[in-house]
Design an enzyme around this catalytic site. Sequence first.
Site, PDB file in Angstrom:
ATOM      1  N   GLU A 111      -5.358  11.750   3.912  1.00 29.81           N
ATOM      2  CA  GLU A 111      -5.071  12.091   4.918  1.00 29.81           C
ATOM      3  C   GLU A 111      -3.224  13.151   4.697  1.00 29.81           C
ATOM      4  O   GLU A 111      -2.488  12.605   3.992  1.00 29.81           O
ATOM      5  CB  GLU A 111      -3.909  11.142   5.516  1.00 29.81           C
ATOM      6  CG  GLU A 111      -4.917   9.761   5.932  1.00 29.81           C
ATOM      7  CD  GLU A 111      -4.141   8.234   6.049  1.00 29.81           C
ATOM      8  OE1 GLU A 111      -2.794   8.359   6.653  1.00 29.81           O
ATOM      9  OE2 GLU A 111      -4.616   7.298   5.403  1.00 29.81           O
ATOM     10  N   TYR A 169     -11.797   8.157   8.686  1.00 36.62           N
ATOM     11  CA  TYR A 169     -12.160   6.955   6.953  1.00 36.62           C
ATOM     12  C   TYR A 169     -14.078   7.856   6.791  1.00 36.62           C
ATOM     13  O   TYR A 169     -14.683   7.737   7.094  1.00 36.62           O
ATOM     14  CB  TYR A 169     -12.637   5.976   7.878  1.00 36.62           C
ATOM     15  CG  TYR A 169     -11.536   4.915   8.215  1.00 36.62           C
ATOM     16  CD1 TYR A 169     -10.823   4.969   8.980  1.00 36.62           C
ATOM     17  CD2 TYR A 169     -10.715   4.128   7.083  1.00 36.62           C
ATOM     18  CE1 TYR A 169      -9.195   4.813   9.213  1.00 36.62           C
ATOM     19  CE2 TYR A 169      -9.906   2.942   7.472  1.00 36.62           C
ATOM     20  CZ  TYR A 169      -8.942   3.575   8.156  1.00 36.62           C
ATOM     21  OH  TYR A 169      -7.671   2.843   8.124  1.00 36.62           O
ATOM     22  N   ASN A 189       1.929   8.273   9.118  1.00 37.93           N
ATOM     23  CA  ASN A 189       2.054   7.297   7.459  1.00 37.93           C
ATOM     24  C   ASN A 189       4.546   6.511   8.031  1.00 37.93           C
ATOM     25  O   ASN A 189       4.483   6.116   9.270  1.00 37.93           O
ATOM     26  CB  ASN A 189       2.797   7.915   6.523  1.00 37.93           C
ATOM     27  CG  ASN A 189       2.573   7.069   5.237  1.00 37.93           C
ATOM     28  OD1 ASN A 189       2.815   5.829   4.917  1.00 37.93           O
ATOM     29  ND2 ASN A 189       1.210   7.739   4.344  1.00 37.93           N
ATOM     30  N   ARG A 190       4.850   5.753   7.631  1.00 41.30           N
ATOM     31  CA  ARG A 190       5.734   4.490   7.639  1.00 41.30           C
ATOM     32  C   ARG A 190       6.923   5.596   7.615  1.00 41.30           C
ATOM     33  O   ARG A 190       7.229   6.799   6.526  1.00 41.30           O
ATOM     34  CB  ARG A 190       5.648   3.222   6.662  1.00 41.30           C
ATOM     35  CG  ARG A 190       4.245   3.250   7.134  1.00 41.30           C
ATOM     36  CD  ARG A 190       4.251   1.759   5.350  1.00 41.30           C
ATOM     37  NE  ARG A 190       3.175   0.740   5.893  1.00 41.30           N
ATOM     38  CZ  ARG A 190       2.139   1.891   5.247  1.00 41.30           C
ATOM     39  NH1 ARG A 190       1.536   2.298   5.124  1.00 41.30           N
ATOM     40  NH2 ARG A 190       1.126   0.630   5.641  1.00 41.30           N
ATOM     41  N   ASP A 222      -3.130   3.063  -1.463  1.00 43.23           N
ATOM     42  CA  ASP A 222      -2.780   3.462  -0.782  1.00 43.23           C
ATOM     43  C   ASP A 222      -0.709   4.575  -0.640  1.00 43.23           C
ATOM     44  O   ASP A 222      -0.518   3.896  -1.045  1.00 43.23           O
ATOM     45  CB  ASP A 222      -1.915   1.765   0.487  1.00 43.23           C
ATOM     46  CG  ASP A 222      -2.198   1.953   1.922  1.00 43.23           C
ATOM     47  OD1 ASP A 222      -1.765   4.071   2.155  1.00 43.23           O
ATOM     48  OD2 ASP A 222      -2.095   1.273   2.420  1.00 43.23           O
ATOM     49  N   HIS A 237       2.740   4.954  11.665  1.00 43.87           N
ATOM     50  CA  HIS A 237       1.537   6.345  12.819  1.00 43.87           C
ATOM     51  C   HIS A 237       1.559   5.864  13.946  1.00 43.87           C
ATOM     52  O   HIS A 237       0.927   6.139  14.245  1.00 43.87           O
ATOM     53  CB  HIS A 237       0.209   5.575  12.202  1.00 43.87           C
ATOM     54  CG  HIS A 237      -0.384   5.594  11.041  1.00 43.87           C
ATOM     55  ND1 HIS A 237      -0.452   6.528  10.203  1.00 43.87           N
ATOM     56  CD2 HIS A 237      -1.637   4.880  10.330  1.00 43.87           C
ATOM     57  CE1 HIS A 237      -0.448   6.152   9.008  1.00 43.87           C
ATOM     58  NE2 HIS A 237      -1.948   5.526   9.345  1.00 43.87           N
ATOM     59  N   HIS A 281      -6.578  10.468  10.522  1.00 41.27           N
ATOM     60  CA  HIS A 281      -6.471   9.632  10.570  1.00 41.27           C
ATOM     61  C   HIS A 281      -8.876   9.396  10.336  1.00 41.27           C
ATOM     62  O   HIS A 281      -9.021   7.974  10.638  1.00 41.27           O
ATOM     63  CB  HIS A 281      -6.417   8.011  10.471  1.00 41.27           C
ATOM     64  CG  HIS A 281      -5.800   7.102  10.427  1.00 41.27           C
ATOM     65  ND1 HIS A 281      -7.003   6.348   9.582  1.00 41.27           N
ATOM     66  CD2 HIS A 281      -4.631   6.731   9.463  1.00 41.27           C
ATOM     67  CE1 HIS A 281      -6.198   5.673   8.433  1.00 41.27           C
ATOM     68  NE2 HIS A 281      -4.656   5.625   8.613  1.00 41.27           N
TER      69      HIS A 281
END
Length: 340
Positions: free
Chosen positions: A305, A165, A64-65, A235, A90, A163
């Site tokens: 996640e 999907y 993440n950020r 998100d 990430h 991660h």
Amino acid sequence: MHLYTIRNIHGLEAQLTNFGATLISLKTLDRHGKLADILLGYDDVAGYEHGTYYLGGSIGRYGNRIAMGKFNLNGTTYHLATNNGANHLHGGVRGYNKVVWEAKQLSGHAVEFRYTSKDGEEGYPGEVAIKIVYTLNDHNELRIDYSVDAAPGKDTVINLTNHSYFNLTANPQNTILDHVLMLKASRFTPVDSGLIPTGELRAVKGTPLDFTQATAIGARIGADDEQLKLGKGYDHNFVIDRTLVTTGQQSLVMAAKVYEPTSGRVLEVETTEPGIQFYSGNFLDGAEKGKDGQVYNFRSAFCLETQHFPDSPNHPEFPSTTLKGGGHYASTTVYRFSVR
Ligand code: BGC
């Protein structure tokens, strides 16, 4: 790139690769007993090398950020790669999903990956030795165990996740909007326009982010809501309902459950982590060729996640992501499959 396959007695099968310690495919049963792959991915290593979606990858050093790619630890400001506008995402330009791991098949059920991340890699302080073990057991659980040993001397930050999907119809030409989601989270971390948490832990009650009762992902995704607009959909990091501790590992608790009505597939997520990012695939844009030459369009898959909260190194009020030099960190996530 090497391929590793693990199976259980019910025929469930996961394929992994040492490139990025990546989960490539995961075949699970539908309600008629038919196996099919429910993960997005690529057909070859070039796909994983050049891909920008992080499909199935192991994410680190910090998932993440991190705002402006910058944080302060013990009085030193560290500058990370900024690869998402002004922010770090990430793990940076070459995160752990883009490096080659040492791999060892432990049994027909388990594969182990190891990677030593050097002091200074993507700007992070301190060397860390990482081990990830994927196990597919006979209870139809894919279990991911992360463990990290930091070299003595320098503290660092760590936030590992996977991660993958998912599209539980096993056909990513369907959107995931009819999947029914439950999140055991009565709060989330609202974000700004760069998807960086403001620091607030906000109640989901009365908002389209309330998944405490199972609700179709698409039911409110187009609602006139500031947070949905900022995320271009979902998100967001959800605060899993549990007693938050500031440091140390917690027990496994249920975080999420997803039901897909046409196939009957059910996915449950349990984790030791305090948070879970629910991402509704809003940046999938059909630009990359995936498995069998398919393209992956807007909202054709979702990610759940498990993680510490985004930008924790800049939010001392969040559960800590600091790992002391010489220290150890462990984390576990379980994806459990069944049908209804
Ligand atoms: C993030 C998204 C990002 C995506 C990259 C997710 O974990 O929350 O904002 O675009 O990863 O594929």
